[in-house]
Every structure is written in structure tokens, then in C-alpha cells.
Motif scaffolding. Structure first.
Motif, short mmCIF file in Angstrom:
data_model
loop_
_atom_site.label_atom_id
_atom_site.label_comp_id
_atom_site.label_asym_id
_atom_site.label_seq_id
_atom_site.Cartn_x
_atom_site.Cartn_y
_atom_site.Cartn_z
N ASP A 44 46.81 73.41 2.38
CA ASP A 44 45.95 74.27 2.93
C ASP A 44 45.38 73.70 4.13
N VAL A 45 45.08 74.64 5.19
CA VAL A 45 44.44 74.14 6.45
C VAL A 45 43.26 75.03 6.55
N ASN A 46 42.22 74.38 7.41
CA ASN A 46 41.07 75.40 7.74
C ASN A 46 40.85 75.21 9.10
N PRO A 47 40.38 76.20 9.70
CA PRO A 47 40.00 76.11 11.22
C PRO A 47 38.70 75.03 11.40
N THR A 48 38.99 74.34 12.68
CA THR A 48 37.84 73.28 12.99
C THR A 48 36.86 73.90 14.15
N ASP A 49 37.60 74.60 15.08
CA ASP A 49 36.76 74.88 16.18
C ASP A 49 36.79 76.30 16.66
N ARG A 50 37.33 77.27 15.70
CA ARG A 50 37.40 78.65 15.98
C ARG A 50 37.34 79.33 14.72
N ASP A 51 37.27 80.70 14.83
CA ASP A 51 37.33 81.54 13.54
C ASP A 51 38.83 81.83 12.91
N GLN A 52 38.80 82.35 11.79
CA GLN A 52 40.22 82.29 11.09
C GLN A 52 41.28 83.08 11.92
N ASP A 53 40.87 84.20 12.48
CA ASP A 53 41.51 85.01 13.26
C ASP A 53 42.17 84.52 14.19
N ALA A 54 41.23 83.63 15.18
CA ALA A 54 41.87 82.95 16.19
C ALA A 54 42.70 81.92 15.90
N GLU A 55 42.58 81.20 14.65
CA GLU A 55 43.60 80.09 14.28
C GLU A 55 44.77 80.69 14.04
N LEU A 56 44.68 81.94 13.37
CA LEU A 56 45.98 82.64 12.86
C LEU A 56 46.83 82.82 14.14
N GLU A 57 46.16 83.44 15.22
CA GLU A 57 46.95 83.47 16.28
C GLU A 57 47.48 82.57 17.02
N ARG A 58 46.87 81.24 16.89
CA ARG A 58 47.53 80.03 17.57
C ARG A 58 48.49 79.50 16.48
N LEU A 59 48.26 79.63 15.13
CA LEU A 59 49.51 79.21 14.39
C LEU A 59 50.80 80.12 14.47
N LEU A 60 50.46 81.34 14.68
CA LEU A 60 51.71 82.14 14.79
C LEU A 60 52.34 81.94 16.02
N ALA A 61 51.63 81.51 17.16
CA ALA A 61 52.19 81.30 18.44
C ALA A 61 52.96 79.92 18.52
N LEU A 62 52.53 78.87 17.61
CA LEU A 62 53.04 77.69 17.18
C LEU A 62 54.42 77.67 16.63
N GLY A 63 54.73 79.03 15.70
CA GLY A 63 56.14 79.21 15.07
C GLY A 63 55.72 79.61 13.51
N ALA A 64 54.37 79.55 13.17
CA ALA A 64 54.18 79.77 11.78
C ALA A 64 54.67 81.20 11.65
#
Length: 125
Positions: free
Chosen positions: A72-92
């Protein structure tokens, strides 16, 4: 005295891209390459973080999908929606393990299909 989890071993077919993925997700750096092709990642030296290390270990029989143990991971410097976008861009990729859509977390897969969850709560870096 008690124990502290220091390493998580993740069997995979190709450690290098998976190490890059998880290092980006967690803000880690590559620490060590083992002779067997494994790659260990962890927090940057001098960061003061005592996070556990992840060893991406070559396996001829990795078992992707929903395992009895997952990350399980939690965002540290942004909200969940922004972190979801980042993770999807990384290949998740989104994963369907039977959730009903009312969950406060997102179920994802890493590039080799290992399931992990992005939780809502932001935690300090």
C-alpha cells in the motif's frame, strides 16, 4: 527488543525496469546490484529515512496478480487524484480484484502485474 521489517523481496522476470518503476513511485534510489541480477532500492543516503528496502529478485516463476501480501502506498506531497495520475504515467495500470467502486483507495498493478493499492491519506515524506 523487537524486529523491524528491513527488506521486501519482490520476485520478477526483469528487475531493472521494475526497480526503476518502484524507485520513482517511492522516491528511492538504486543501492546495490547483486551478482544474481537482483537490484536493491532504498531511500537516498543521508535522507534520514528509515524506510524498508526493496530487493527486485530475478525469478523464472514470478507470480503476478493479487498475492497474500501486497504493498500500500500513500501520497506525500499531493492529493490522491494527482498521485494516481503520476503513477499511471509511470506505468501502473488499474487492476480489478473485485472491488465495488465505493473504496477510498485505488487498486493498481505495477508493470509486471503485481497488485498494490494507492490509499487516500497523505502522509509526511
Amino acid at each position: 527488543m523487537a524486529c523491524r521489517i528491513s527488506e521486501l523481496i519482490l520476485d520478477c522476470a526483469d528487475p531493472e525496469p521494475l526497480a526503476r518503476f518502484w524507485a520513482e513511485v517511492l522516491g528511492y534510489v538504486e543501492l546495490l546490484r547483486e551478482e544474481d541480477g537482483s537490484i536493491e532500492i532504498g531511500p537516498p543516503e543521508g535522507s534520514g529515512r528509515r524506510d524498508l528496502h526493496i530487493v527486485l529478485s530475478v525469478s523464472a516463476d514470478p507470480k503476478p496478480a493479487k498475492l497474500p501480501l501486497h504493498i500500500d502506498v500513500n501520497p506525500t506531497d499531493r492529493d490522491q487524484d494527482a498521485e494516481l495520475e503520476r503513477l499511471l504515467a509511470l506505468g501502473a495500470r488499474p487492476a480489478d480484484i473485485g472491488q465495488d467502486g465505493t473504496e477510498s483507495w485505488h487498486v493498481l498493478q505495477d508493470p509486471e502485474g503485481n497488485v498494490f493499492c494507492l490509499l487516500r491519506g497523505r502522509i509526511p515524506a
